[in-house]
Structures are given as C-alpha cells and as structure tokens.
Design a protein around this motif. Structure first.
Motif, mmCIF file in Angstrom:
data_model
loop_
_atom_site.group_PDB
_atom_site.id
_atom_site.type_symbol
_atom_site.label_atom_id
_atom_site.label_comp_id
_atom_site.label_asym_id
_atom_site.label_seq_id
_atom_site.Cartn_x
_atom_site.Cartn_y
_atom_site.Cartn_z
ATOM 1 N N VAL A 108 4.578 -14.001 38.241
ATOM 2 C CA VAL A 108 3.777 -13.913 37.016
ATOM 3 C C VAL A 108 3.745 -15.267 36.299
ATOM 4 O O VAL A 108 2.682 -15.720 35.839
ATOM 5 C CB VAL A 108 4.336 -12.820 36.083
ATOM 6 N N ALA A 109 4.906 -15.926 36.204
ATOM 7 C CA ALA A 109 4.957 -17.230 35.550
ATOM 8 C C ALA A 109 4.119 -18.265 36.308
ATOM 9 O O ALA A 109 3.442 -19.100 35.690
ATOM 10 C CB ALA A 109 6.404 -17.698 35.442
ATOM 11 N N ALA A 152 0.431 -17.521 35.664
ATOM 12 C CA ALA A 152 0.098 -17.859 34.278
ATOM 13 C C ALA A 152 0.002 -19.369 34.095
ATOM 14 O O ALA A 152 -0.918 -19.869 33.420
ATOM 15 C CB ALA A 152 1.137 -17.267 33.331
ATOM 16 N N ALA A 153 0.940 -20.108 34.675
ATOM 17 C CA ALA A 153 0.901 -21.570 34.566
ATOM 18 C C ALA A 153 -0.325 -22.137 35.280
ATOM 19 O O ALA A 153 -0.959 -23.080 34.784
ATOM 20 C CB ALA A 153 2.180 -22.168 35.147
ATOM 21 N N ALA A 212 -3.226 -20.597 35.750
ATOM 22 C CA ALA A 212 -4.388 -20.296 34.911
ATOM 23 C C ALA A 212 -4.451 -21.219 33.694
ATOM 24 O O ALA A 212 -5.543 -21.642 33.275
ATOM 25 C CB ALA A 212 -4.347 -18.835 34.469
ATOM 26 N N THR A 213 -3.291 -21.552 33.134
ATOM 27 C CA THR A 213 -3.252 -22.461 31.989
ATOM 28 C C THR A 213 -3.769 -23.837 32.360
ATOM 29 O O THR A 213 -4.550 -24.451 31.614
ATOM 30 C CB THR A 213 -1.820 -22.565 31.444
#
Length: 267
Positions: free
Chosen positions: A124-125, A128-129, A131-132
């Motif tokens: 997940v991290a 998320a990173a 996508a950021t």
C-alpha cells in the motif's frame, strides 16, 4: 460421613481460544509502525522533496523536449526505487534489532499473518508513493511548461505507468526479502545497497569479458532485467527475463525466509 459432591453442571470451561484479529487491523497496525519510526518517516518525506528537486532542475536547465510528463515521471521514479526498499528493510529488520518482534508475536502468535500484514502495508505504501510521484510530476510538467513558455506534453502511456509501479513493487519486494532473511538493520542495509549498487557494476564488467553472460545474464541478474521494465517498450523475451530473475532472487528466497521465520525461536 459422605464426601461432598461437586455440582459440575455450573462449572463453565475456560476459554482456550483468542478472538481472531482481522487482517485489516493487522495491516493498519503495520502501516502505523511503518510511518511512525523516525528513519522511515524521513525516507518517505524525501520522496516529494527529491521530486521537487528533479522538477526544478529540469525546468531550469533541461531542454524543451525534456519538459514532458513522461520524462518527469520516469526521472522522478529513479530515487523512489532506492528509497522505498530501504523503508522495507527498516520495517522488517528493525523489529528484530529493537526486539519488538517479541511483543508482536506474543500479541499475535500467528507469525504468517503478521508477515502477510507487513507485506500488504508495504505494498500500500509503495503504490501510494508511486501515485504521489506521478501526481507531483504532472504538476511539475504544467509548471515547467508555463515557466518556459512551451506547450504541455502528456506523453506517459498507461502501460509504462503500470510498469513503473511494477518496478517499485519488485524493488520493495527484494528489500522486504533482505530484511526478513537477515533480520538485523545494519547488515541488511549493507546487503541491499551492495546488491543494488555494486553487483550491477560487477555484472557489467563480466558482460564485457564473457560473451555468454552478455547474451544471457539478464535471465539471472535481477537489476539487469528490471531495467527493462522502465524502458519505453518491452518484448516478450524481456518479460520472461524479468519473471525468471524475480523467481530466482525474490520468490524462492522469500519462501525460504518465511519458512525459516515460522520455525525459528523468537529471542
């Protein structure tokens, strides 16, 4: 005198089982542990900072054909492939260096569920990173085009964006493996950095001296084969090389490391 008779009907058996903790709660706990440590927090905070530095550099000194969404995104993903696996190493090996694994496995005796929750939290991290970085690269593309007075170029294909995410997942999976196999922060960090920075140079030297390795090394060298994932195009043979090297360096060692963890004594 007759012996007293116990009324066994009112004696209730003691509970011998604990309520099963949902996997989502374990993932939430592992994710909190992932972002609460100072070292991991600084590493994750460096992601947007590095993206800002790269975007600023391209905006000020890059050529006009480099101020594109695809160029910004692929360039910004490079430091991410190094930072995220270090977070994975710290997340796994740090539990053993700080001896918090004793508490973790005492509260949740099912070690396999704890390992699975940690892996999901890292996944997940990672997503998320990724996508950021993509979002910040999009913003940087618009700002850079406005500053330079040129048109905004959106040239990042969907398949390349997905492959960039896959490259990050493979890198984090290897970092997770190193932390799980060594279970000591300093040696695990040295082993990971050595594998990512030293072995590719050694492999390049061997490829220059040995024709067989130059022709077939990508089937066995993980860093070599994963470099194809971020290329503009990939062939079927290159996909096979990625799968073979990932099986050799990630899947099989990870299965052995998990098996060892399930059987070892926690100290």
């Amino acid at each position: 005198m007759s012996a007293p008779v116990l009324d066994t009907a009112v004696v209730e058996p003691l509970a011998t089982t604990r309520p099963r903790i949902p996997l989502t709660r374990l993932v939430d706990v592992e994710f909190r542990k992932l972002v609460d440590t100072r070292s991991s927090r600084w590493l994750l905070a460096s992601v947007p900072l590095l993206t800002l530095v790269v975007v600023t550099g391209v905006t000020l000194w890059g050529r006009d054909d480099e101020v594109t969404f695809g160029m910004h995104t692929t360039t910004n993903m490079m430091p991410l492939e190094l930072v995220l696996p270090l977070v994975a190493v710290l997340s796994v090996a740090g539990e053993w260096s700080q001896r918090s694994a004793l508490t973790t496995f005492a509260l949740v005796p099912r070690r396999g569920r704890v390992v699975s929750a940690k892996a999901v939290a890292l996944l997940v991290a990672t997503l998320a990173a990724t996508a950021t970085v993509v979002a910040l690269s999009a913003v940087g593309t618009v700002v850079a085009a406005q500053v330079r007075g040129i048109g905004t170029v959106w040239d990042l294909p969907v398949d390349l964006a997905l492959r960039l995410a896959l490259a990050n997942v493979l890198a984090v999976a290897f970092g997770f493996l190193v932390g799980l196999a060594i279970r000591s922060t300093a040696p695990a960090m040295v082993a990971y950095l050595g594998f990512m920075l030293v072995l590719p140079m050694v492999s390049s030297v061997i490829a220059g001296l040995w024709d067989w390795w130059a022709a077939n090394g990508a089937w066995l060298d993980l860093s070599w084969s994963t470099s194809f994932v971020t290329a503009p195009e990939m062939t079927g043979e290159q996909w096979g090389q990625v799968g073979t090297s990932a099986l050799l360096w990630i899947v099989v060692p990870l299965a052995l490391a998990v098996r060892r963890l399930l059987r070892t004594e926690i100290r």
